[in-house]
Design an enzyme around this catalytic site. Structure first.
Site, mmCIF file in Angstrom:
data_model
loop_
_atom_site.group_PDB
_atom_site.id
_atom_site.type_symbol
_atom_site.label_atom_id
_atom_site.label_comp_id
_atom_site.label_asym_id
_atom_site.label_seq_id
_atom_site.Cartn_x
_atom_site.Cartn_y
_atom_site.Cartn_z
ATOM 1 N N MET A 45 24.868 42.438 27.293
ATOM 2 C CA MET A 45 26.296 42.645 27.549
ATOM 3 C C MET A 45 26.918 43.245 26.300
ATOM 4 N N GLU A 184 21.222 51.010 36.311
ATOM 5 C CA GLU A 184 22.676 51.195 36.212
ATOM 6 C C GLU A 184 23.105 52.670 36.112
ATOM 7 N N TYR A 186 21.841 54.979 33.980
ATOM 8 C CA TYR A 186 21.663 55.585 32.658
ATOM 9 C C TYR A 186 20.444 56.528 32.680
ATOM 10 N N ARG A 234 14.282 46.954 32.602
ATOM 11 C CA ARG A 234 15.368 46.725 33.575
ATOM 12 C C ARG A 234 15.233 47.782 34.649
ATOM 13 N N HIS A 272 26.711 52.522 37.779
ATOM 14 C CA HIS A 272 28.121 52.299 37.447
ATOM 15 C C HIS A 272 29.057 53.097 38.358
ATOM 16 N N ARG A 308 25.987 37.672 39.606
ATOM 17 C CA ARG A 308 26.779 36.586 40.180
ATOM 18 C C ARG A 308 26.012 35.262 40.247
ATOM 19 N N ARG A 331 27.785 37.151 31.499
ATOM 20 C CA ARG A 331 29.158 36.667 31.333
ATOM 21 C C ARG A 331 29.237 35.134 31.255
ATOM 22 N N CYS A 354 32.043 30.848 34.394
ATOM 23 C CA CYS A 354 32.537 32.232 34.447
ATOM 24 C C CYS A 354 33.068 32.487 35.852
ATOM 25 N N GLN A 359 38.227 40.292 33.309
ATOM 26 C CA GLN A 359 39.478 40.664 32.640
ATOM 27 C C GLN A 359 39.381 40.755 31.121
ATOM 28 N N CYS A 373 36.573 36.232 26.477
ATOM 29 C CA CYS A 373 36.501 35.652 27.816
ATOM 30 C C CYS A 373 37.836 35.034 28.190
ATOM 31 N N GLN A 431 50.262 28.251 38.572
ATOM 32 C CA GLN A 431 50.065 29.436 39.429
ATOM 33 C C GLN A 431 48.581 29.735 39.663
ATOM 34 N N LYS A 581 57.951 52.176 42.474
ATOM 35 C CA LYS A 581 57.387 53.250 41.629
ATOM 36 C C LYS A 581 56.615 54.246 42.497
ATOM 37 N N ALA A 674 46.563 34.979 33.253
ATOM 38 C CA ALA A 674 45.922 33.747 32.769
ATOM 39 C C ALA A 674 45.197 33.993 31.460
HETATM 40 P P1 FAD Z 1 52.170 28.412 35.283
HETATM 41 O O1 FAD Z 1 50.868 28.712 35.874
HETATM 42 O O2 FAD Z 1 53.387 28.877 35.991
HETATM 43 O O3 FAD Z 1 52.254 26.836 35.065
HETATM 44 C C1 FAD Z 1 53.427 26.184 34.679
HETATM 45 C C2 FAD Z 1 53.360 24.724 35.112
HETATM 46 O O4 FAD Z 1 54.448 24.029 34.533
HETATM 47 C C3 FAD Z 1 53.468 24.510 36.603
HETATM 48 O O5 FAD Z 1 52.393 23.727 37.062
HETATM 49 C C4 FAD Z 1 54.803 23.798 36.785
HETATM 50 O O6 FAD Z 1 54.785 22.881 37.863
HETATM 51 C C5 FAD Z 1 54.934 23.091 35.460
HETATM 52 N N1 FAD Z 1 56.316 22.758 35.072
HETATM 53 C C6 FAD Z 1 57.395 23.585 35.015
HETATM 54 N N2 FAD Z 1 58.467 22.898 34.551
HETATM 55 C C7 FAD Z 1 58.077 21.636 34.312
HETATM 56 C C8 FAD Z 1 58.716 20.472 33.806
HETATM 57 N N3 FAD Z 1 60.007 20.467 33.438
HETATM 58 N N4 FAD Z 1 58.005 19.340 33.696
HETATM 59 C C9 FAD Z 1 56.694 19.300 34.051
HETATM 60 N N5 FAD Z 1 56.039 20.378 34.531
HETATM 61 C C10 FAD Z 1 56.722 21.524 34.645
HETATM 62 N N6 FAD Z 1 46.097 35.738 36.491
HETATM 63 C C11 FAD Z 1 44.999 36.309 36.060
HETATM 64 O O7 FAD Z 1 44.808 36.412 34.849
HETATM 65 N N7 FAD Z 1 44.047 36.780 36.911
HETATM 66 C C12 FAD Z 1 44.203 36.670 38.240
HETATM 67 O O8 FAD Z 1 43.318 37.114 38.989
HETATM 68 C C13 FAD Z 1 45.353 36.050 38.738
HETATM 69 N N8 FAD Z 1 45.533 35.921 40.057
HETATM 70 C C14 FAD Z 1 46.660 35.316 40.509
HETATM 71 C C15 FAD Z 1 46.827 35.185 41.890
HETATM 72 C C16 FAD Z 1 47.951 34.543 42.388
HETATM 73 C C17 FAD Z 1 48.115 34.412 43.863
HETATM 74 C C18 FAD Z 1 48.914 34.025 41.486
HETATM 75 C C19 FAD Z 1 50.131 33.319 41.999
HETATM 76 C C20 FAD Z 1 48.758 34.172 40.129
HETATM 77 C C21 FAD Z 1 47.645 34.830 39.635
HETATM 78 N N9 FAD Z 1 47.447 35.021 38.270
HETATM 79 C C22 FAD Z 1 46.305 35.594 37.818
HETATM 80 C C23 FAD Z 1 48.493 34.697 37.293
HETATM 81 C C24 FAD Z 1 48.240 33.399 36.551
HETATM 82 O O9 FAD Z 1 47.986 32.360 37.454
HETATM 83 C C25 FAD Z 1 49.443 33.110 35.675
HETATM 84 O O10 FAD Z 1 49.614 34.153 34.749
HETATM 85 C C26 FAD Z 1 49.266 31.814 34.908
HETATM 86 O O11 FAD Z 1 49.112 30.734 35.797
HETATM 87 C C27 FAD Z 1 50.461 31.518 33.998
HETATM 88 O O12 FAD Z 1 50.178 30.339 33.294
HETATM 89 P P2 FAD Z 1 51.281 29.391 32.660
HETATM 90 O O13 FAD Z 1 50.565 28.179 32.235
HETATM 91 O O14 FAD Z 1 52.047 30.136 31.655
HETATM 92 O O15 FAD Z 1 52.302 29.033 33.832
HETATM 93 P P1 NAP Z 2 53.213 42.540 38.556
HETATM 94 O O1 NAP Z 2 51.793 42.931 38.538
HETATM 95 O O2 NAP Z 2 54.073 42.853 37.411
HETATM 96 O O3 NAP Z 2 53.838 43.203 39.867
HETATM 97 C C1 NAP Z 2 55.145 42.999 40.259
HETATM 98 C C2 NAP Z 2 55.466 43.944 41.429
HETATM 99 O O4 NAP Z 2 56.789 43.691 41.835
HETATM 100 C C3 NAP Z 2 55.374 45.386 41.064
HETATM 101 O O5 NAP Z 2 54.653 46.020 42.094
HETATM 102 C C4 NAP Z 2 56.815 45.865 41.015
HETATM 103 O O6 NAP Z 2 56.767 47.175 41.539
HETATM 104 C C5 NAP Z 2 57.554 44.887 41.895
HETATM 105 N N1 NAP Z 2 58.895 44.542 41.414
HETATM 106 C C6 NAP Z 2 59.271 44.185 40.163
HETATM 107 N N2 NAP Z 2 60.581 43.922 40.119
HETATM 108 C C7 NAP Z 2 61.063 44.107 41.361
HETATM 109 C C8 NAP Z 2 62.364 43.998 41.953
HETATM 110 N N3 NAP Z 2 63.412 43.632 41.239
HETATM 111 N N4 NAP Z 2 62.474 44.278 43.248
HETATM 112 C C9 NAP Z 2 61.430 44.656 43.983
HETATM 113 N N5 NAP Z 2 60.175 44.777 43.485
HETATM 114 C C10 NAP Z 2 59.998 44.511 42.190
HETATM 115 O O7 NAP Z 2 53.348 41.002 38.788
HETATM 116 P P2 NAP Z 2 52.644 40.063 39.841
HETATM 117 O O8 NAP Z 2 52.067 40.813 40.980
HETATM 118 O O9 NAP Z 2 53.670 39.031 40.121
HETATM 119 O O10 NAP Z 2 51.461 39.424 39.023
HETATM 120 C C11 NAP Z 2 51.728 38.510 37.952
HETATM 121 C C12 NAP Z 2 50.624 38.533 36.949
HETATM 122 O O11 NAP Z 2 49.454 37.980 37.498
HETATM 123 C C13 NAP Z 2 50.309 39.945 36.535
HETATM 124 O O12 NAP Z 2 50.302 40.024 35.130
HETATM 125 C C14 NAP Z 2 48.960 40.195 37.060
HETATM 126 O O13 NAP Z 2 48.177 40.931 36.125
HETATM 127 C C15 NAP Z 2 48.374 38.807 37.236
HETATM 128 N N6 NAP Z 2 47.452 38.897 38.367
HETATM 129 C C16 NAP Z 2 46.298 39.554 38.167
HETATM 130 C C17 NAP Z 2 45.433 39.729 39.213
HETATM 131 C C18 NAP Z 2 44.121 40.444 38.992
HETATM 132 O O14 NAP Z 2 43.460 40.783 39.925
HETATM 133 N N7 NAP Z 2 43.691 40.702 37.793
HETATM 134 C C19 NAP Z 2 45.752 39.269 40.456
HETATM 135 C C20 NAP Z 2 46.949 38.612 40.639
HETATM 136 C C21 NAP Z 2 47.804 38.447 39.583
HETATM 137 P P3 NAP Z 2 58.017 48.172 41.555
HETATM 138 O O15 NAP Z 2 58.836 47.800 40.349
HETATM 139 O O16 NAP Z 2 57.429 49.537 41.489
HETATM 140 O O17 NAP Z 2 58.671 47.937 42.845
HETATM 141 FE FE1 SF4 Z 3 33.558 35.649 33.141
HETATM 142 FE FE2 SF4 Z 3 36.115 36.478 33.315
HETATM 143 FE FE3 SF4 Z 3 35.153 35.371 31.079
HETATM 144 FE FE4 SF4 Z 3 34.377 37.799 31.777
HETATM 145 S S1 SF4 Z 3 36.439 37.202 31.227
HETATM 146 S S2 SF4 Z 3 33.083 36.179 31.041
HETATM 147 S S3 SF4 Z 3 34.248 37.572 33.970
HETATM 148 S S4 SF4 Z 3 35.404 34.391 33.068
#
Ligand code: FAD
Ligand code: NAP
Ligand code: SF4
Length: 688
Positions: A45, A184, A186, A234, A272, A308, A331, A354, A359, A373, A431, A581, A674
């Protein structure tokens, strides 16, 4: 594909410490002149640390840490035999004797830690991201902007000599062997396939000529290094591109390689440039082990299964059922250097799994950043970030159990602080918990399981269903605010209409969507919601046979490259994915995974509209302006995925003299993911 591939391994391995729950996986492998302590290969890797001499002490620490974790054999990232073979300008190459010294840092560190390591020799061929690339024929790849120069016969001979030279220098540096990268897409793979080899000389034409380069490299390297040096080849067992190799050709090559004295054959899956996912999280676990299993029927030397595999029970099943002799994981060792050791101790629940998100590893490498990671930000930073016990234990409150809060709480408690974690909801994860509900992202649940286990182990006082108040926080020495984000709800007229659903309610299962749906926002969450709503065949994420059917993989590999017709299950709903957009939807998705989401939704018939303006929502549906004309989408539901806003209600009401640290989404909602949340939580945990 045989029945054994389909059997579900027992995932709930609950064994007392010291009991070997994985007897086949942890069994030594005798290679004749040397013995591997178990059947686990840490696959090659690229980390970015291979590219600069000044980073080799970091690379040495990275590998030594994995050797301490008891991996049987490791392979470095690809090192090229000369600069025309470069992956990108100034990537790591080994051609001169003065370069040997930096590699000895790596081999000494690994051997001192009780491990074994091979160096991968990789010639990028036409995948070289620079203007000096060479290939069998001058055919540009679809994923690089440079057209390679076709090698002359003298050029071919020079590449062969350089392979041998590099193998000898690797031996001099103390490596236990080399891996010859023949897959892959190459250079070696390019010689093998009609797709990229249009030569008419002795290196092209019939397969006997096309495989000559692979055979000559191997034969000359074996002759040079002698019999007691590991050579892994490989082998691309499934090209997944048109005009790739057929199964008969691949078997013929495997047999010849075996006869030439190759020690181990590792499995390569997909070029690739292939448009079939091979390692993303939506690929079923061990989804390609069937390919190695087929090859095992034809060859006698030990074979390594890949792709995987991220769980010791899955790996055990592969070896126990005879699908392969070893498993390769790359990974998973970024995520947890102690993977094997924890398996040996019967503690699989402690493994930081993993989640195959790419990401922070592959997406970083493609952007020329150092790999790390998402779930383990210490990976590749072993010399920079260390977990040291605190000499001043404090009472620390962490508010919010999302990725930011969990990682901070775990790290602080690991260092000896007394940590209380407040979480308003009834579960950990924030989230990220929702992410695990998306089809093909079930792996994400493992991260929450890992943090839960670790927080219990380090004595974090976890208070679920507890909203932190000023009163509750004022008696702590320090407070970490990780209160995360809430969905942004844009002020569109009619946004409070009953047909509007905010994404968290949908993904958590509190609301259901009808047959016609518009999704506002085409970011990461908009795409995930579209995936959830368009999914009609959940088996595709778990069953390799279903996966092959959907993504058009010929399980007999009779076609050239192993491709057949794709059969994506159509969406059960009519879906529009919208953004204001005019740029390509999903532009912010990961470089190595975004294309999969775009392709998958397109194949399921999800429609995307860009450059729209939201006018209003009413009983008739969602009213838009598109290309300056009104457009009505007659939908049953409108799902809001329009980004997030920080939750920071507590910040203004906390006492002024209380030290407060704000992390994750609470710190900044824009560009939050995350990866940032966990990194911020972990680094704060190391600092306080
Ligand atoms: P949060 O996840 O929002 O956690 C905050 C926590 O604080 C919550 O549990 C809430 O209940 C708690 N809280 C708030 N206020 C209080 C309080 N006063 N007292 C006690 N508890 C409280 N990210 C990626 O990197 N890759 C992905 O593929 C990806 N996919 C996603 C798919 C979906 C459907 C969603 C919704 C999100 C995805 N994300 C992904 C985004 C990622 O989950 C968020 O960026 C991340 O969870 C943010 O982390 P955080 O800890 O800052 O906040
Ligand atoms: P995001 O990626 O920033 O997308 C937000 C979307 O909402 C954009 O398409 C934007 O497009 C639209 N938007 C923003 N403001 C708006 C408004 N006022 N009115 C209407 N549309 C609006 O955010 P997210 O989808 O909420 O994801 C949150 C985070 O989780 C991101 O950082 C993402 O990287 C992460 N995540 C990652 C994955 C992954 O596969 N890696 C999967 C899920 C989530 P327009 O402004 O063009 O309309
Ligand atoms: Fe695995 Fe994601 Fe970490 Fe890469 S970033 S090693 S795919 S968990």
């Amino acid at each position: 594909m045989t029945q054994s591939t389909q059997e579900k391994p027992n995932k709930a391995v609950e064994t007392p410490e010291g009991h070997n729950a994985y007897p086949h996986l942890l069994q030594p492998l005798d290679l004749g002149f040397t013995t591997l302590k178990n059947r686990v290969l840490m696959g090659s890797m690229h980390t970015g640390l291979e590219d600069r001499a000044r980073d080799y002490h970091k690379l040495a620490a990275y590998f030594a840490r994995r050797a301490e974790g008891e991996v049987g054999l490791m392979v470095t990232g690809g090192i090229t035999p000369n600069i025309r073979a470069w992956l990108s300008p100034f990537s790591g190459f080994l051609k001169y004797r003065f370069q040997v010294k930096r590699h000895t840092l790596v081999t000494r560190a690994v051997h001192t830690a009780g491990g074994k390591i091979c160096m991968q020799i990789l010639h990028a061929g036409r995948y070289g991201y620079h203007p000096f690339s060479v290939a069998p024929s001058a055919i540009q790849s679809p994923i690089t902007p440079f057209k390679p120069e076709a090698l002359t016969s003298r050029g071919v001979e020079k590449q062969l000599r350089d392979y041998v030279n590099t193998a000898l220098l690797a031996q001099e540096a103390g490596y236990d062997g080399v891996e010859i990268m023949g897959s892959e897409g190459y250079l070696i793979n390019e010689f093998l396939a009609k797709r990229t080899n249009k030569r008419q000389d002795e290196w092209g034409g019939p397969y006997a000529h096309r495989m000559r380069f692979a055979l000559d490299v191997t034969e000359r390297v074996r002759q040079a290094v002698g019999p007691e040096f590991i050579i892994i080849f490989r082998l691309s067992m499934l090209d997944l591109v048109h005009e790739g190799s057929t199964w008969d050709e691949i078997v013929a090559l495997g047999k010849r390689l075996q006869a030439l004295g190759v020690t181990l054959i590792n499995t390569g899956i997909g070029w690739h440039e292939s448009r079939v996912p091979t390692i993303a999280t939506l690929v079923p676990r061990a989804g390609f082990a069937w390919v190695t299993e087929r090859m095992k029927r034809a060859l006698d030397i030990p074979l390594i299964a890949t792709n995987r595999i991220n769980d010791p029970a899955v790996a055990e099943h592969i070896i126990a059922s005879g699908q392969a002799d070893m498993v390769s994981m790359a990974r998973p060792f970024l995520a947890d250097p102690d993977f094997v050791k924890k398996a040996r101790l019967g503690l699989p629940q402690r493994i930081n799994t993993c989640i195959a998100c790419n990401q922070a590893c592959l997406d970083h490498v493609f952007r020329k950043q150092r790999a790390t990671c998402l779930v383990n930000p210490l990976a590749c930073y072993e010399t920079e970030y260390t977990v040291k016990p605190t000499d001043k234990p404090q009472k620390i409150a962490v508010v919010g159990a999302g990725p930011a809060g969990m990682s901070a709480a775990k790290t602080l408690a690991e260092r000896g602080h007394k940590v209380t974690l407040f979480e308003a909801s009834d579960e950990l994860g924030g989230q990220f918990k929702l992410a695990a509900n998306i089809p093909g992202k079930a792996e994400f649940e493992n991260t929450i399981r890992y943090f839960r286990e670790e927080m219990q182990r380090f004595g974090v006082d976890m208070r679920l269903n507890t909203t932190a108040t000023t009163e509750a926080l004022k008696n702590f020495d320090q407070v970490v605010l990780a209160t995360g984000v809430k969905p942004r709800v844009p002020p569109i007229p009619g946004i409070d209409h009953p047909k509007v659903i905010v994404y968290n309610d949908l993904v958590a299962g509190r609301r259901e969507a009808g047959q016609k749906v518009a999704i506002i926002g085409a970011g990461g969450i908009g795409f995930d919601v579209a995936e959830l709503l368009s999914e009609s065949n959940p088996a595709v994420y778990e069953d390799p046979q279903e996966f092959c059917r959907e993504w058009g993989i010929d399980p007999e590999v009779k076609t050239e490259g192993g491709l057949t017709e794709t059969r994506h299950s159509p969406s059960p709903r009519e879906i529009w994915l919208l953004q204001r957009k005019t740029t390509k939807p999903g532009k912010t998705l990961g470089k190595t995974t975004g294309w999969i989401h775009r392709l998958s939704l397109r194949k399921r018939g999800v429609k995307t509209l860009t450059g729209v303006q939201y006018e209003k929502i009413d009983d008739a549906g969602l009213h838009l302006i598109k290309d300056e004309k009104p457009l009505l989408l007659p939908v049953d539901n409108v799902i809001v995925c329009a980004g997030q806003e920080s939750v920071r209600d507590l910040l203004p009401v906390l006492p002024d003299d209380l030290p407060v640290h704000v992390i994750g989404g609470a710190d900044k909602a824009g560009e939050l993911d995350a990866k940032r949340a966990i990194r911020q939580g972990t680094l704060l945990g190391l600092r306080l």
